[in-house]
Scaffold this motif. Structure first.
Motif, PDB file in Angstrom:
ATOM      1  N   ASP A 454      -0.452  -7.158   1.329  1.00 59.02           N
ATOM      2  CA  ASP A 454       0.743  -7.370   0.523  1.00 59.02           C
ATOM      3  C   ASP A 454       1.855  -6.465   1.061  1.00 59.02           C
ATOM      4  OD1 ASP A 454       2.730  -7.609  -1.341  1.00 59.02           O
ATOM      5  OD2 ASP A 454       1.524  -6.950  -3.059  1.00 59.02           O
ATOM      6  N   CYS A 456       4.411  -5.477  -0.204  1.00 61.70           N
ATOM      7  CA  CYS A 456       4.994  -4.624  -1.233  1.00 61.70           C
ATOM      8  C   CYS A 456       4.192  -3.339  -1.455  1.00 61.70           C
ATOM      9  CB  CYS A 456       5.096  -5.384  -2.556  1.00 61.70           C
ATOM     10  SG  CYS A 456       6.301  -6.732  -2.497  1.00 61.70           S
ATOM     11  N   GLN A 457       3.103  -3.183  -0.726  1.00 57.79           N
ATOM     12  CA  GLN A 457       2.335  -1.943  -0.838  1.00 57.79           C
ATOM     13  C   GLN A 457       3.173  -0.771  -0.341  1.00 57.79           C
ATOM     14  OE1 GLN A 457      -0.785  -1.483  -2.130  1.00 57.79           O
ATOM     15  NE2 GLN A 457      -0.809  -3.653  -2.720  1.00 57.79           N
ATOM     16  N   GLU A 458       3.016   0.378  -0.990  1.00 58.74           N
ATOM     17  CA  GLU A 458       3.867   1.537  -0.715  1.00 58.74           C
ATOM     18  C   GLU A 458       3.776   1.994   0.733  1.00 58.74           C
ATOM     19  OE1 GLU A 458       6.778   4.111  -1.340  1.00 58.74           O
ATOM     20  OE2 GLU A 458       6.035   2.694  -2.863  1.00 58.74           O
ATOM     21  N   HIS A 459       2.611   1.881   1.355  1.00 57.82           N
ATOM     22  CA  HIS A 459       2.468   2.409   2.715  1.00 57.82           C
ATOM     23  C   HIS A 459       3.276   1.601   3.734  1.00 57.82           C
ATOM     24  CE1 HIS A 459      -0.522  -0.693   3.980  1.00 57.82           C
ATOM     25  NE2 HIS A 459      -0.862  -0.657   2.688  1.00 57.82           N
ATOM     26  N   TRP A 460       3.596   0.338   3.423  1.00 62.78           N
ATOM     27  CA  TRP A 460       4.436  -0.432   4.340  1.00 62.78           C
ATOM     28  C   TRP A 460       5.901   0.003   4.233  1.00 62.78           C
ATOM     29  CZ3 TRP A 460       1.577  -2.061   7.866  1.00 62.78           C
ATOM     30  CH2 TRP A 460       0.340  -2.659   7.625  1.00 62.78           C
ATOM     31  N   TYR A 461       6.348   0.330   3.028  1.00 60.96           N
ATOM     32  CA  TYR A 461       7.696   0.896   2.888  1.00 60.96           C
ATOM     33  C   TYR A 461       7.803   2.207   3.683  1.00 60.96           C
ATOM     34  CZ  TYR A 461       8.624  -2.292  -1.055  1.00 60.96           C
ATOM     35  OH  TYR A 461       8.820  -3.395  -1.842  1.00 60.96           O
ATOM     36  N   ALA A 462       6.767   3.028   3.555  1.00 62.25           N
ATOM     37  CA  ALA A 462       6.777   4.322   4.256  1.00 62.25           C
ATOM     38  C   ALA A 462       6.808   4.125   5.769  1.00 62.25           C
ATOM     39  CB  ALA A 462       5.557   5.143   3.843  1.00 62.25           C
TER      40      ALA A 462
END
Length: 633
Positions: A454, A456-462
């Motif tokens: 997904d 939208c998982q935080e680690h992809w934003y990071a």
């Protein structure tokens, strides 16, 4: 300026500075300053050196005037640290009027010339205006950095825009142009005006051989405007009548007589925003007495090389590169030049940057140094930064502009970041960065990462944020394979225009959409595109819009309209150059206007004035193209 006029303007400036500029309130003595005592009052003031301007800058600003209308000017410093000065409207108009007077003296006749200022400074912005005073003078600033990425034949064609124009340019930029174009370029300006740097008679001759037009020069300071104008090709300068009071002074500020060399001290007479009295920037000169061939009375100024201790390296002819020359080149090229040495016929330029110099930077600095030191020298550029290459591309201090980095370098860096990242199925580099000639100052560097997770998982934003910190204008698009199917045109562009980074899109599940899906998306897209273009074209503030941005926006809408048309016909073509070549055969309206919008939006051609028919024509061409697509679906 006659003695009386100069003394009147100087007396008014000194009175103003004492009343409204904190730095001078205790330096200009009390009592009235008159035409009779103005020169004596000025010469009792200490010289104002660059270090003092830097330390005293807030106290040099006037407490009067509308600061919203002041323009900030950044200059080079002899140690690489720039100065920031502010100039008011009156000073800007006086500088323009002085330039026009100089041009008319050489061209003759009262007609307003079309003046184009050329730069090779990546951060400079192309723009055009029609001067309110003097009227009917078209002023254009054209940043050639992006046009420089064009193939030689296209670059030469682009410079055809300069035929019949007056060019103002720094000698180092003109040297680079002469190097690239060679003799008899076919480009025929009316006049070349050099300013901002010293130059040799050899460069003047090369310009005349390349462009077959007269060459003249101005003595200018970014912080002081036009100080003096060259008389013919004599190498001597007459002080600008209405703009500045000039002295040649000794170390203690004492005025020197004709024939004795010293520092040039300039007092700009018009600018009230930040008066600079007896400003010394490191240039040296000498007054030349005797009659002038132009029959103007009064002494003439001859510019000299700086003193020996200012010279960093000297060429075979004795010409030297000074600290200020190096500082100007560093700022112009966005390059942290730290050292320059000469070994026989080779000059080595060392710079401390986290990445190697680009082709444009190397070409320009080599041309500039050969102009200063000797045409037969070889110039080599060497990076000495301690930052390891593995750290990735540099963080650009100006996020509004992309770096001219080769796609392979960007892809190699991104590969190192993504290759062992769990969940990454494929990654590709896309967009205009794959074609340097298509890069604009509005372009992003796009990397699309296809994942099995997904997004939208935080680690992809990071991850995206961490990558963005390493490269200006980088846009990391993280998506699952199904996400590309929701954007058919995006999926087509990913598959048609890509530089691989990790894996393959096909193995990640990205597939070509059907023509029916593309047509459905295109119908919805045309409604939105037509609304955006119509709103922008009919806005009340058209006179304040940026024609370069309008041209870029128009070209984006035109390209997408043409892409939809080709893709709906079964043609798997999306690259900008290929699409533009196919436009006429598909009957796109105003194909010439579309190509012009593309060229101006990428600064391959100089821009028109805001609100002009040509500027509006970019949006009209795009609107016609979008409506043409809608009718064809």
């Amino acid at each position: 300026m006659s003695g009386t006029s100069a003394s009147t303007a100087l007396a008014a400036l000194l009175e103003y500075a004492r009343r409204h500029v904190p730095h001078y309130q205790s330096l200009v003595p009390p009592g009235p300053v008159t035409e009779e005592n103005a020169f004596a009052v000025l010469r009792r003031l200490p010289l104002l050196r660059r270090t003092a301007v830097r330390s005293e800058r807030p106290r040099l600003w006037s407490a009067e005037g509308d600061a919203r209308r002041w323009r900030r000017v950044h200059t080079t410093g002899t140690t690489g640290a720039p100065l920031e000065v502010v100039v008011d409207d009156a000073a800007q108009q006086a500088e323009l009027a002085a330039l026009v007077r100089h041009v008319r003296r050489h061209l003759g006749g009262p007609a307003g010339p079309a003046i184009t200022h050329l730069t090779l400074h990546l951060a400079s912005t192309s723009r055009a205006t029609i001067a309110p005073d003097p009227p009917d003078v078209a002023l254009v600033k054209w940043n050639l950095s992006r046009a420089w990425q064009l193939p030689d034949d296209e670059f030469r064609s682009a410079l055809g825009e300069l035929c019949g124009k007056v060019i103002t340019v720094m000698p180092s930029v003109m040297a680079a142009l002469c190097d690239r174009l060679g003799p008899s370029s076919g480009v025929r300006p009316r006049l070349v005006v050099l300013s901002g740097e010293q130059f040799t008679a050899g460069l003047r001759q090369r310009i005349q051989e390349t462009f077959h037009c007269p060459v003249t020069a101005l003595y200018t300071l970014a912080e002081g405007g036009i100080v003096a104008h060259e008389c013919g090709q004599s190498g001597t300068y007459h002080v600008e009548e209405t703009g500045a009071f000039v002295e040649v002074v000794g170390d203690q500020g004492e005025p020197l007589p004709p024939g004795v060399a010293g520092d040039i001290a300039v007092t700009p007479l018009v600018n009230r925003a930040m008066p600079l009295l007896r400003y010394v920037n490191g240039d040296q000169g000498v007054w030349v007495d005797g009659p002038c061939g132009c029959r103007r009375s009064g002494p003439r100024l001859r510019l000299l090389a700086a003193r020996t201790q200012h010279a960093l390296v000297t060429g075979p002819s004795g010409r030297a590169v000074r600290r200020i020359d190096l500082a100007k080149l560093s700022r112009q090229l966005d390059l942290g030049v730290s050292r320059i040495v000469r070994d026989g016929d080779e000059v080595v330029v060392e710079h401390q940057d986290p990445h190697p110099a680009t082709d444009l930077q190397r070409t320009t600095i080599a041309a500039a140094l050969r102009t200063l030191l000797g045409a037969d020298l070889t110039v080599r550029t060497l990076r000495t930064a301690s930052t390891p290459c593995a750290a990735g591309p540099p963080a650009d201090p100006d996020p509004a502009r992309p770096a001219f980095l080769p796609p392979g370098d960007i892809a190699a860096w991104a590969h190192g970041v993504l290759r062992d990242r769990p969940g990454v199925l494929a990654a590709v580099l896309t967009g205009s960065t794959l074609d340097p000639a298509a890069v604009s100052r509005f372009s992003d560097i796009d990397i699309t990462v296809v994942i099995d997770d997904d997004p939208c998982q935080e680690h992809w934003y990071a991850l995206a944020a961490a990558m963005n910190r390493h490269l200006a204008t980088l846009r990391v698009n993280v998506t699952e394979a199904a996400g590309t199917a929701r954007s058919p045109l995006v999926a087509c562009r990913l598959l048609a225009e890509r530089h691989p980074v990790v894996g393959t899109l096909e193995e990640a599940g990205v597939t070509w959409p059907t023509t029916q899906v593309l047509a459905d998306e295109a119908r919805f897209w045309t409604q939105n595109a037509e609304s955006v273009l119509w709103t922008r074209l009919t806005a009340a503030d058209r006179q304040r819009t940026d024609p370069v941005r309008d041209a870029w926006l128009a070209s984006r809408f035109c390209l997408d309209a043409l892409r939809y048309r080709l893709l709906c016909e079964g043609e798997r073509v999306t690259a900008a150059r290929q699409v533009l070549r196919r436009a006429p055969e598909f009957g796109a309206p105003d194909a010439t206007g579309i190509r012009r919008a593309f060229a101006v939006g990428r600064e391959h051609r100089p821009p028109p004035a805001p609100g002009s028919p040509e500027a509006d024509g970019f949006l009209r061409a795009a609107l016609a193209c979008v409506r043409w697509l809608g009718r064809s679906l």
